[in-house]
Structure formats: C-alpha cells, structure tokens
Design a protein around this motif. Structure first.
Motif, PDB file in Angstrom:
ATOM      1  N   VAL A  82      81.858 -93.884  28.521  1.00 26.09           N
ATOM      2  CA  VAL A  82      81.446 -93.539  27.157  1.00 26.09           C
ATOM      3  C   VAL A  82      80.298 -94.440  26.707  1.00 26.09           C
ATOM      4  O   VAL A  82      79.280 -93.963  26.172  1.00 26.09           O
ATOM      5  CB  VAL A  82      82.627 -93.670  26.184  1.00 26.09           C
ATOM      6  CG1 VAL A  82      82.161 -93.444  24.742  1.00 26.09           C
ATOM      7  CG2 VAL A  82      83.723 -92.681  26.526  1.00 26.09           C
TER       8      VAL A  82
ATOM      9  N   THR B 266      80.635 -84.918  19.154  1.00 25.98           N
ATOM     10  CA  THR B 266      79.340 -84.977  19.835  1.00 25.98           C
ATOM     11  C   THR B 266      79.205 -83.835  20.834  1.00 25.98           C
ATOM     12  O   THR B 266      78.164 -83.154  20.895  1.00 25.98           O
ATOM     13  CB  THR B 266      79.179 -86.333  20.553  1.00 25.98           C
ATOM     14  OG1 THR B 266      79.335 -87.398  19.607  1.00 25.98           O
ATOM     15  CG2 THR B 266      77.810 -86.444  21.206  1.00 25.98           C
TER      16      THR B 266
ATOM     17  N   PHE C 226      74.773 -90.328  19.438  1.00 23.86           N
ATOM     18  CA  PHE C 226      74.904 -91.228  20.587  1.00 23.86           C
ATOM     19  C   PHE C 226      74.957 -92.686  20.126  1.00 23.86           C
ATOM     20  O   PHE C 226      75.751 -93.485  20.650  1.00 23.86           O
ATOM     21  CB  PHE C 226      73.719 -91.046  21.548  1.00 23.86           C
ATOM     22  CG  PHE C 226      73.730 -89.745  22.302  1.00 23.86           C
ATOM     23  CD1 PHE C 226      74.904 -89.043  22.516  1.00 23.86           C
ATOM     24  CD2 PHE C 226      72.549 -89.214  22.812  1.00 23.86           C
ATOM     25  CE1 PHE C 226      74.912 -87.845  23.211  1.00 23.86           C
ATOM     26  CE2 PHE C 226      72.546 -88.015  23.515  1.00 23.86           C
ATOM     27  CZ  PHE C 226      73.723 -87.332  23.714  1.00 23.86           C
TER      28      PHE C 226
ATOM     29  N   ILE D 285      80.150 -88.284  27.712  1.00 19.38           N
ATOM     30  CA  ILE D 285      80.866 -89.076  26.705  1.00 19.38           C
ATOM     31  C   ILE D 285      82.260 -88.514  26.487  1.00 19.38           C
ATOM     32  O   ILE D 285      83.254 -89.265  26.447  1.00 19.38           O
ATOM     33  CB  ILE D 285      80.059 -89.089  25.388  1.00 19.38           C
ATOM     34  CG1 ILE D 285      78.807 -89.943  25.549  1.00 19.38           C
ATOM     35  CG2 ILE D 285      80.908 -89.600  24.233  1.00 19.38           C
ATOM     36  CD1 ILE D 285      77.830 -89.814  24.394  1.00 19.38           C
TER      37      ILE D 285
ATOM     38  N   SER E 173      76.487 -92.990  26.222  1.00 18.34           N
ATOM     39  CA  SER E 173      75.938 -92.967  24.861  1.00 18.34           C
ATOM     40  C   SER E 173      74.681 -93.820  24.763  1.00 18.34           C
ATOM     41  O   SER E 173      73.694 -93.412  24.124  1.00 18.34           O
ATOM     42  CB  SER E 173      76.988 -93.433  23.855  1.00 18.34           C
ATOM     43  OG  SER E 173      77.510 -94.701  24.204  1.00 18.34           O
ATOM     44  N   CYS E 174      74.675 -94.991  25.413  1.00 21.40           N
ATOM     45  CA  CYS E 174      73.481 -95.847  25.381  1.00 21.40           C
ATOM     46  C   CYS E 174      72.311 -95.202  26.125  1.00 21.40           C
ATOM     47  O   CYS E 174      71.189 -95.117  25.595  1.00 21.40           O
ATOM     48  CB  CYS E 174      73.797 -97.214  25.985  1.00 21.40           C
ATOM     49  SG  CYS E 174      74.877 -98.252  24.973  1.00 21.40           S
TER      50      CYS E 174
ATOM     51  N   THR F 259      78.297 -93.383  18.554  1.00 23.92           N
ATOM     52  CA  THR F 259      79.305 -93.439  19.616  1.00 23.92           C
ATOM     53  C   THR F 259      79.191 -94.729  20.400  1.00 23.92           C
ATOM     54  O   THR F 259      80.207 -95.347  20.765  1.00 23.92           O
ATOM     55  CB  THR F 259      79.145 -92.233  20.557  1.00 23.92           C
ATOM     56  OG1 THR F 259      79.199 -91.026  19.804  1.00 23.92           O
ATOM     57  CG2 THR F 259      80.252 -92.218  21.601  1.00 23.92           C
ATOM     58  N   ALA F 260      77.962 -95.158  20.670  1.00 27.81           N
ATOM     59  CA  ALA F 260      77.759 -96.406  21.415  1.00 27.81           C
ATOM     60  C   ALA F 260      78.355 -97.584  20.668  1.00 27.81           C
ATOM     61  O   ALA F 260      78.971 -98.479  21.273  1.00 27.81           O
ATOM     62  CB  ALA F 260      76.269 -96.627  21.668  1.00 27.81           C
TER      63      ALA F 260
ATOM     64  N   TYR G  57      74.629 -85.783  28.532  1.00 28.48           N
ATOM     65  CA  TYR G  57      75.228 -87.060  28.128  1.00 28.48           C
ATOM     66  C   TYR G  57      76.395 -86.835  27.164  1.00 28.48           C
ATOM     67  O   TYR G  57      77.382 -87.585  27.190  1.00 28.48           O
ATOM     68  CB  TYR G  57      74.171 -87.952  27.478  1.00 28.48           C
ATOM     69  CG  TYR G  57      73.082 -88.381  28.441  1.00 28.48           C
ATOM     70  CD1 TYR G  57      73.342 -89.291  29.458  1.00 28.48           C
ATOM     71  CD2 TYR G  57      71.796 -87.871  28.338  1.00 28.48           C
ATOM     72  CE1 TYR G  57      72.353 -89.682  30.345  1.00 28.48           C
ATOM     73  CE2 TYR G  57      70.791 -88.246  29.212  1.00 28.48           C
ATOM     74  CZ  TYR G  57      71.075 -89.155  30.214  1.00 28.48           C
ATOM     75  OH  TYR G  57      70.090 -89.533  31.097  1.00 28.48           O
ATOM     76  N   ALA G  58      76.277 -85.820  26.322  1.00 28.05           N
ATOM     77  CA  ALA G  58      77.377 -85.525  25.394  1.00 28.05           C
ATOM     78  C   ALA G  58      78.645 -85.173  26.153  1.00 28.05           C
ATOM     79  O   ALA G  58      79.747 -85.619  25.794  1.00 28.05           O
ATOM     80  CB  ALA G  58      76.973 -84.388  24.460  1.00 28.05           C
TER      81      ALA G  58
ATOM     82  N   ALA H 107      83.660 -88.455  20.226  1.00 27.61           N
ATOM     83  CA  ALA H 107      83.176 -87.813  21.452  1.00 27.61           C
ATOM     84  C   ALA H 107      83.352 -86.305  21.373  1.00 27.61           C
ATOM     85  O   ALA H 107      82.480 -85.541  21.830  1.00 27.61           O
ATOM     86  CB  ALA H 107      83.930 -88.376  22.655  1.00 27.61           C
TER      87      ALA H 107
ATOM     88  N   ALA I 250      71.090 -92.073  24.253  1.00 25.36           N
ATOM     89  CA  ALA I 250      70.255 -92.371  23.084  1.00 25.36           C
ATOM     90  C   ALA I 250      68.858 -92.795  23.502  1.00 25.36           C
ATOM     91  O   ALA I 250      67.853 -92.324  22.942  1.00 25.36           O
ATOM     92  CB  ALA I 250      70.915 -93.458  22.243  1.00 25.36           C
TER      93      ALA I 250
END
Length: 690
Positions: A18, A112, A136, A51, A22-23, A139-140, A47-48, A109, A26
């Motif tokens: 996750v 997202t 993102f 996550i 997320s990092c 979430t990060a 990426y979503a 998540a 983004a």
C-alpha cells in the motif's frame, strides 16, 4: 520480542505494498501529468488496484491472526482472547488504535479503487488524474502511519505457552452494533476524501467551474449518508449499552464525528446554489476543505489519547503525525483557493434574500456557526491545558444552551427553503405555499400540548418541526401526484424524505431531553410497584456464567406481562463489571430499566434496586434514521427532468442567464407543479473545464 509470524510477515507485506504503490503512484502520475505523458497518466489506475490488493492482504492477515490467536503479534496480545465470540473477534480489529488505522487504510483503498474504476474511461483526463494523485497522497500518509508508529503487526513480547489475552474492551463486546457502527462511520469519514480530491484537482487544473461538482455529487451524498447512519448507530449503541438512557452526551469524540457532518451538510445544500446559479464557489470549496480537515482532526481527537472518552483510544505515538497532516491539508488547500481567487468569481449574483439561494446561504451560515460552537467547546479544554497547564471541562449545559436556538433556526429554514423559488419570491406565492405547512405546525403544537408538553423552547421546536414536516410532505405530495412514486426519485424530493427523517430525529431529541422521567425503585418479589403509568414486579434474581462472563440478572415483570432483565455483566478476563440495560420500546415512549449504580442484587434474593427511565419518542429517532438512509439513496439518482413546454431551458444557456422559473414549482402558465429535483443541464464546456 517474539519472531515475526507468517501472519505478521503477510500483514507487513500488504502494508508495504500500500505504501509503495501510493507513493510511486502519486509521484509517477503527477510527473506524467506535468510532462504530458498520457500513457503514464493512465497507469495511475494500476496503482489504485495495487493499493487495494495490499490493504486486503493486510486485513486478511490481521483477521487470520485474530482467528488463530497468534500471540506473536503485540496487537493480538492486546485485543485477542480465546473466549471472545466470533463476531466480536472480527470487530476486535478496530477495537484499538492500530487496528482502527488499518481499517481506515482499507476503506481509503476501497474508495481509491472505486474512483479509478468509475472514471476508467477518462483516466487520461487531468482532472481525474490529479484527483487520483491527491487520493494517493492521503493513502500514503495513512499507510505510513500504519506501517510505522501504529503498526498492527509489530512483534509482541515473549509470553507463556498457555497465555490468553484479555480481549477487546468489555464495552466493545457486548452488543452486535460494534460490528457495524465503526465501519459505517469510517465510510462516511473517508468517503469525503473523494470530493476533496476532486476539489483540489479542480484548483490545480484551474477547472473551477461546475464540472467537478457534477463528478462528485453522489460521492459526497453517499459519504454524508454513511456518516449520518454511523452517528445514529453510535447513538443507538450508547442507548443500548452504556446504561445512562441517553443517545448523545456531547462527548468529545461524539463531537468529532458531528463536526464534519455539520460542514458536510452545509456543503450538500450550498453546492445546489453553485450548480443552479454559479454562486458560492469559494464558500463550497472552503466547506469541503473544512469537512475533510475535520475528519483528520476527529481522528486526532479519537486516537491521540489527548482526551478522556469512552470512545477514545489510549495514548499513542501518532498525534504529531495527525496534527502535521491536518496543518498541511489546511494550508495547502487555502493556498490553492487564494491562488485561484480570480477564477473563483461567481458569474451569478443573488437577486433577493427571500429566495431559495438566500435560504441556502442562511442555512450555511447557521451550520457553520453550529460547527464553530461545537469545535470551540470540544478543543477549549485542550487549549487551556496546553497554555495554562490545568484541566477544565466544557459540559453538556454549554452545548445544550447554544444548540437549542441554533436547532430552532435550522428547523425554520428547513420549513421555508423548500417552498422558495430561485431568484426571488412574491408575497402571494409565499402565502400560497406556506398555508398548509403552517397549519401542520399549528397541529403539531396542539397535539403536543394535548399530551402535556410544556416549556417554551421545546414547544417552539415541535411547532417548527410540524411546519417543516408540512413543507416536506407538500413537496412529496405534489411530486407523487404528478409522476407517481417515481416522483420521489431525484435530488430535491429524495431530499424531502431526508428532511422528514431529520425532523423525526429532532422531535425525538427534543422530547427525550425535555420530558424524560426517571426514578429509583426498590423492588421485592411478589410485590407490584406502580410508577409513571406502569407496574413493576421483581420475578427473581438469577446468575449465568460461561468461560467469558458472569451475568447477574434481575428479571422484572412490566405491566403484568413480559419480564425484562437488566443485568450486571462481569468480564472474567478483566474483572470489570458492566451494567447492561433492558428496554421495552413503544411508539410513544420507551421504558428503560437498569440496575442502580453498582448495587448488584444477591443471586436468589428477593429484592433489587432498579433505576427506571420513561423516554418519550425514542423509536422516532430510529425511524428517522431509516428515512434519512432511504432519502439519501433516492436523492443520489436523477429524477425525470421537468421542462416548461412553453419555454424550454437550453443546455447551452449560461448559468447566469437561466430562467428563474427553472426548478421552481411554478410553470410559465402559473400552475403549481412539483420540483422534480432533476439535475440542471450544465454547459458542456463547463464539464470539460472553464
């Protein structure tokens, strides 16, 4: 310290996925937007899903660890127990700090991934891409908190082979609502991340017209609906579990959930003005930022350990993280609003304060004042302690004395606003539309007085509640008369159903606060005691014991019929006695029984001291909550558009030039017709951007 188990390793892997997704999502999506790499922008959807996969993996690992009683994990040592029943074992995941943050990560998540799926065909749109970047980043942050200071998979201390944990807090394992209240509340809290993300994306891209509002209307509405139901379920849990017969105590953590609800409610109303008239753009953005920021502040109040509350968790190490994130969100958001100030000038202007937009503006001001009152009362003790190093308490009298007049004003606006047309209203129009609602208010007052209600403030509130109910019912009747039951589907008329639910809740709160009666009865077996129009007789005092609890129950026959059993429940692992009330629910009032204080009756004895409450109209509150849920669903879907056949409104007419009769009840022929609540057509260029 114990070695990390397979469950711990799996959970760490999920949280790491996750955090990494997320990092990287983004950074890569943001870079792709700036460089014009359309392929890179579309990859944000991937990426979503990563996550969501990581969050599901982490939650699976935690649930597996709780089920297996994997005491190599510190969190399972804290909340796990072999004696905890299955449903409470599932709920144990969010019964303490680390697991509650993990639940937050899972819900975030899910939202997202839902946004990525919903807008998958427009993944290359910069507005959608920037919204995903914002999600993102959020979430990060929560993944970092969960992976770091609030790690639910940290290795535990060495324990004996036959070790068994204490299980969750006793208050969190004696009612099934604990399985639903926190997740639904989180769906509301976290759900506001979606409209917030699109608002920030609109500010970044400069597309600050009405397009982003249309994209997020249902997201905001459902988030508000979940938050509403979550708060009401919390009140129900308090009523059924805590034994004080109330649903709301102005507890700081209760207030923390109310704050975003107040600003979110203001936003849901205010956004209608922007969509219809192009007004209040800065106000709407500010309300949305405030709503999201208050969810972060509420998380801080609940999980930092700075306040004492039955809802709050013990002191942790995340308070600095949450306060820092709250500050960043506030500063960045307000900075973006200031940066785009020239584009946020409203194309429309208010023609008259006696209009629907005027009523909505007044509604927003009152809700904002209400939020400030609650916020001040909630954080004032923290400010005093920080600057003067002394403890103080802001109690219920402060909140009650200020919330009553605010509530009365809101009920008045709830009655008047639905019947007002856009732009301006004539005196004749108001007389016509307010005639039946006014009679409903008078009828409500007459009925209340006939049943013995007194007191100026409660009677004013009940009268205005009837007035508001009459206005809502008038709209519903007009809609169903013209379109049948399909007329209830749509934002405006679904909103009227929500209004009816709010009115029922308001009347229940007023009645239960002003007219509750209570007494303490010393009961003996075979002897009837009369009080409050009811009779009470002690049947017996019995004890029940299993490997988890010992229950001493006093069975009390009510009105010569069914026996009700208030009890004292002692959780053996903790040795903590918890009062368990018993309630007979009725349409006019509840009879609420609880064992007085800590006077546990003697098993097999012939007497018990019972505290009895007569609570008016509590059932109306739960019915009102159900209506609010139904109305939210109805309002989320567009109704059938009504257009004046003599003067149709073009989809390309600018916002400021739209007919004042559009979405009013009056057609060009002067015939009284219902507001269908259909969405106003928006210029195609506004949806795409300014």
């Amino acid at each position: 310290m114990l070695a990390v188990s397979a469950n711990g390793a799996l959970g760490h892997a999920g949280l790491l996925l996750v955090l990494a997704a997320s990092c990287v999502g983004a950074l890569s999506t943001g870079t792709a937007i700036v460089t014009g790499n359309h392929r890179g922008i579309r990859q944000g959807v991937t990426y979503a899903w990563l996550i969501l996969a990581g969050a599901l993996l982490a939650v699976f690992a935690m649930q597996r660890a709780l089920e297996m009683r994997d005491y190599s994990i510190a969190y399972v040592q804290q909340v796990g127990s072999r004696s905890t029943p299955g449903i409470y074992n599932v709920a144990a995941m969010w019964s303490a700090l680390e697991g509650s943050i993990l639940l937050w990560v899972l819900v975030l998540a899910g939202f997202t991934a839902a946004v990525a799926w919903r807008f998958r065909s427009r993944a290359g749109d910069e507005l959608v891409a920037w919204a995903l970047v914002v999600m993102f980043v959020v979430t990060a942050f929560f993944a970092l908190v969960s992976f770091g200071p609030a790690n639910p998979f940290a290795a535990g201390a060495e324990v004996a082979r036959n070790f068994d944990g204490q299980g969750p807090n006793p208050l969190l394992q004696n009612h099934v609502l604990v399985l639903f209240h926190p997740p639904i509340l989180y769906l509301g809290y976290v759900g506001f991340t979606v409209p917030f993300a699109f608002a920030i994306a609109a500010l970044i891209t400069g597309r600050v017209g009405e397009g982003w509002l249309l994209e997020t209307r249902r997201w905001a509405l459902f988030a508000w609906g979940f938050l509403t139901i979550g708060i009401l379920l919390g009140g129900w849990w308090s009523y059924e579990v805590l034994g004080w017969s109330g649903v709301w105590a102005w507890d700081p953590v209760e207030n923390a959930s109310l704050l975003p609800w107040l600003t979110g409610t203001a936003y849901i109303h205010s956004v209608l003005v922007q969509q219809r008239r192009g007004m209040l753009r800065v106000w709407n953005l500010s309300l949305l930022v405030a709503t999201f920021a208050l969810t972060i502040l509420g998380t801080f109040l609940t999980r930092s350990g700075v306040i004492n509350s039955v809802h709050a968790f013990a002191a942790g190490q995340i308070d600095g993280y949450l306060l820092g994130f709250f500050a960043i969100v506030t500063i960045v958001s307000l900075g973006l609003i200031a940066w785009r100030g020239d584009r946020l000038r409203s194309p429309g202007a208010m023609d008259s304060p006696v209009s629907r937009e005027g009523a909505f503006l007044a509604n927003n001001v009152i809700f904002t004042v209400f939020a400030f009152v609650v916020l001040l009362g909630t954080v004032f003790p923290l400010i005093v302690e920080a600057f003067q190093d002394r403890r103080t308490v802001v109690g219920a009298p402060y909140f009650n004395s200020l919330s009553m007049p605010i509530g009365i004003v809101l009920l008045f606006l709830m009655a008047v606003a639905p019947v007002l047309p856009w732009r301006k209203a004539s005196e004749e129009l108001l007389r016509t539309r307010l005639f039946w609602p006014a009679w409903c208010g008078a009828g409500a007052l007459a009925v209340a007085v006939a049943f013995g209600a007194d007191g100026v403030a409660p009677l004013i509130a009940i009268t205005l509640a009837g007035f508001a109910a009459g206005a809502a019912l008038r709209q519903i009747v007009l809609a169903t008369r013209r379109q049948g039951w399909r007329g209830l589907v749509g934002r405006a008329n679904g909103g009227m159903v929500v209004h009816l639910g709010v009115i029922l809740v308001a009347v229940a709160l007023v009645a239960s606060s002003a007219y509750t009666e209570s007494t303490e009865l010393r009961l003996r077996t075979g002897e009837e005691v009369a009080w409050g129009g009811h009779t009470f007789e002690l049947v017996d005092v019995v004890s029940e014991r299993d490997d988890r609890t010992e229950v001493v129950r006093a069975n009390v026959r009510l009105d010569g019929g069914q026996a009700y059993g208030p009890a004292i429940t002692t959780f053996l692992q903790m040795g903590q006695p918890i009062g368990t009330p018993s309630v007979r629910t009725g349409p006019t009032h509840d009879v609420y029984l609880t064992i007085a204080g800590t006077n546990t009756p003697t098993v097999g004895g012939d007497e018990a001291t019972i505290e009895v409450f007569k609570k008016p109209l509590i059932l109306w509150m739960w019915i009102g909550g159900l209506l609010m849920a139904v109305g939210t669903v109805l309002a989320a879907f567009p109704g059938r558009r009504r257009r004046d056949p003599m003067a149709p409104v073009s989809a390309r007419v600018p916002v400021e030039e739209r007919s004042s009769s559009d979405d009013d009840e009056t057609t060009s022929a002067g015939v009284d017709a219902p507001d269908t609540g259909a969405d106003e057509p928006v210029r195609p260029e506004v949806v795409a951007g300014d």
